[in-house]
Design a protein around this motif. Structure first.
Motif, short mmCIF file in Angstrom:
data_model
loop_
_atom_site.label_atom_id
_atom_site.label_comp_id
_atom_site.label_asym_id
_atom_site.label_seq_id
_atom_site.Cartn_x
_atom_site.Cartn_y
_atom_site.Cartn_z
N ASN A 112 -4.44 10.12 2.71
CA ASN A 112 -6.09 10.40 3.18
C ASN A 112 -6.74 9.11 3.80
O ASN A 112 -6.18 8.07 3.90
CB ASN A 112 -6.91 10.94 1.89
CG ASN A 112 -7.00 10.04 0.85
OD1 ASN A 112 -7.20 8.78 1.29
ND2 ASN A 112 -6.81 10.27 -0.47
N ASP A 113 -7.91 9.46 4.31
CA ASP A 113 -8.70 8.44 5.12
C ASP A 113 -8.97 7.15 4.21
O ASP A 113 -9.37 5.95 4.89
CB ASP A 113 -10.07 9.10 5.52
CG ASP A 113 -9.63 9.98 6.97
OD1 ASP A 113 -8.57 10.07 7.41
OD2 ASP A 113 -10.62 10.86 7.02
N ILE A 114 -9.14 7.40 2.81
CA ILE A 114 -9.72 6.31 2.20
C ILE A 114 -8.48 5.10 1.93
O ILE A 114 -8.73 3.94 2.08
CB ILE A 114 -9.77 6.82 0.64
CG1 ILE A 114 -11.05 7.70 0.45
CG2 ILE A 114 -9.86 5.84 -0.38
CD1 ILE A 114 -11.23 8.31 -0.84
N PHE A 144 0.97 -1.24 -0.04
CA PHE A 144 -0.02 0.10 0.05
C PHE A 144 0.83 1.13 0.02
O PHE A 144 2.10 1.41 0.62
CB PHE A 144 -1.00 0.03 1.29
CG PHE A 144 -1.92 -0.90 1.05
CD1 PHE A 144 -3.19 -0.55 0.81
CD2 PHE A 144 -1.96 -2.19 1.72
CE1 PHE A 144 -4.35 -1.60 0.64
CE2 PHE A 144 -2.93 -2.82 1.80
CZ PHE A 144 -4.06 -2.82 1.08
N LYS A 145 0.40 2.21 -0.48
CA LYS A 145 1.09 3.54 -0.64
C LYS A 145 0.88 4.37 0.54
O LYS A 145 0.06 5.19 0.67
CB LYS A 145 0.38 4.31 -1.82
CG LYS A 145 1.09 3.84 -3.14
CD LYS A 145 0.88 4.85 -4.25
CE LYS A 145 1.41 4.61 -5.74
NZ LYS A 145 1.04 5.40 -6.62
N ILE A 146 1.32 3.77 1.54
CA ILE A 146 1.44 4.47 2.88
C ILE A 146 2.87 4.17 3.56
O ILE A 146 3.29 3.10 3.57
CB ILE A 146 0.15 4.08 3.95
CG1 ILE A 146 -0.01 4.78 5.12
CG2 ILE A 146 0.37 2.58 4.00
CD1 ILE A 146 -1.08 4.70 6.00
N GLY A 147 3.42 5.34 4.08
CA GLY A 147 4.61 5.19 4.53
C GLY A 147 4.93 6.28 5.64
O GLY A 147 4.04 7.34 5.55
N THR A 148 6.12 6.34 6.32
CA THR A 148 6.43 7.56 7.13
C THR A 148 6.61 8.68 6.61
O THR A 148 5.87 9.72 7.05
CB THR A 148 7.47 7.06 8.02
OG1 THR A 148 8.53 7.03 7.10
CG2 THR A 148 7.61 5.84 8.93
N VAL A 149 7.22 8.85 5.22
CA VAL A 149 7.58 10.28 4.95
C VAL A 149 6.07 10.66 4.31
O VAL A 149 5.87 11.91 4.36
CB VAL A 149 8.57 9.95 3.72
CG1 VAL A 149 8.88 11.36 3.03
CG2 VAL A 149 9.87 9.42 4.29
N ARG A 150 5.33 9.78 3.79
CA ARG A 150 3.94 10.32 2.99
C ARG A 150 3.08 10.77 4.19
O ARG A 150 2.72 12.00 4.10
CB ARG A 150 3.40 9.16 2.50
CG ARG A 150 3.71 8.78 1.40
CD ARG A 150 2.77 7.75 0.65
NE ARG A 150 3.58 6.89 -0.38
CZ ARG A 150 3.59 7.13 -1.80
NH1 ARG A 150 3.25 8.43 -2.17
NH2 ARG A 150 4.16 6.30 -2.60
#
Length: 296
Positions: A178-180, A165-171
């Protein structure tokens, strides 16, 4: 007869770049042993470029070239016979990522491959976890990076499913999640862990390694959800400067550790995990072992 080989892995992440040099010890009739000979970490936050302006800046390209020249020399001194260099989320998303790869090949003579999230997850999952995976239990493996997080579900010692998933600390630091995205991760974890009892987490990444080290626990012992949550609250209550001065965190660790712990906590909550195990493994370890066993 004892044979020792030296392999190296270069992991170009969104928060830092790492060079792992491993000793591979082969002895007839015994299991091949892998041990760390050297690990060098360079805090070049490529994700700050890639996720905000969409490109790797000239300044960071120069820093990457210098780092790669240093890595090349270190591999020569250690007499490394084989290496692979993989770049992940930041280089994937920077529109000049392929151009940077060409520049580094020309100026530092290091060949870099930009890999997608699926391959990244597969390499990490290929890391030998047999000593940790009990065949009668279920595990959600979570590797948190600067730009992406890989989730892999294991049951009876086998990989069931994995997703990046495109979620990480820098993001997260740059308010780019976003919440989605959170809802998609929650749905994926709940859907895929449904029907599996007593799920435990396995955490991978520099931030969870640091949190584990701060706990003072022995390597085979897990951290509880209650402990991780209390540490998250304590870290949040401290300023960035306090986390550096009082906890001794590196400047490039003191900010990203909080969003990282948030990802692990949510993964524990959504999977129903009460504990998280923290073996010292990651993409670079996976690269070395996958290279040795001919999987990449």
């Amino acid at each position: 007869m004892l044979t020792i080989k030296k392999y190296a892995a270069i992991d170009i992440g969104s928060n830092a770049m790492r060079l792992l040099i491993s000793n591979i010890v082969e002895e007839k009739g015994k299991t091949t042993q892998f041990s760390k000979s050297s690990l060098v970490r360079v805090p070049i936050r490529l994700g700050q470029d890639a996720f905000t302006v969409g490109e790797i800046t000239d300044e960071n390209i120069d820093r990457m070239i210098d780092a790669m020249k240093a890595f090349k020399l270190l591999m020569k001194v250690h007499r490394v016979e084989k290496y692979l260099a993989f770049a992940t989320s930041a280089m994937r998303e920077a529109y000049n990522g392929k151009e940077v790869v060409d520049i580094i090949k020309k100026k530092a003579d290091i060949k870099i491959e930009i890999i997608d999230g699926k391959k990244e997850a597969a390499i990490i999952a290929s890391t030998d976890l047999n000593y940790l995976l009990k065949t009668d239990e279920n595990y959600l493996f979570v590797d948190v990076g600067g730009g992406s997080t890989e989730f892999s579900l294991f049951s009876d010692g086998n990989l069931i499913v994995s997703k990046s998933f495109k979620i990480g600390t820098v993001r997260l630091l740059n308010n780019m999640v976003n919440d989605i995205v959170w809802q998609e991760i929650e749905k994926w974890i709940k859907t895929n862990t449904q029907g599996y009892e007593n799920v435990s987490l396995i955490g991978s990444g520099g931030n969870i390694n640091k949190l584990f080290k701060m706990s003072g626990k022995s390597q085979e012992k897990p951290l509880s959800y209650i402990y991780v949550n209390s540490q998250y609250t304590a870290l949040n209550a401290m300023s960035y400067e306090q986390r550096i001065a009082e906890l001794g965190l590196n400047a490039d660790r003191a900010d990203v550790i909080i969003p990282a712990v948030k990802i692990y906590l949510n993964a524990m909550k959504w999977s129903g995990a009460r504990n998280i195990y923290v073996p010292k493994i990651g993409l670079s370890d996976g690269i070395v072992k996958a290279m040795y066993y001919g999987k990449i």
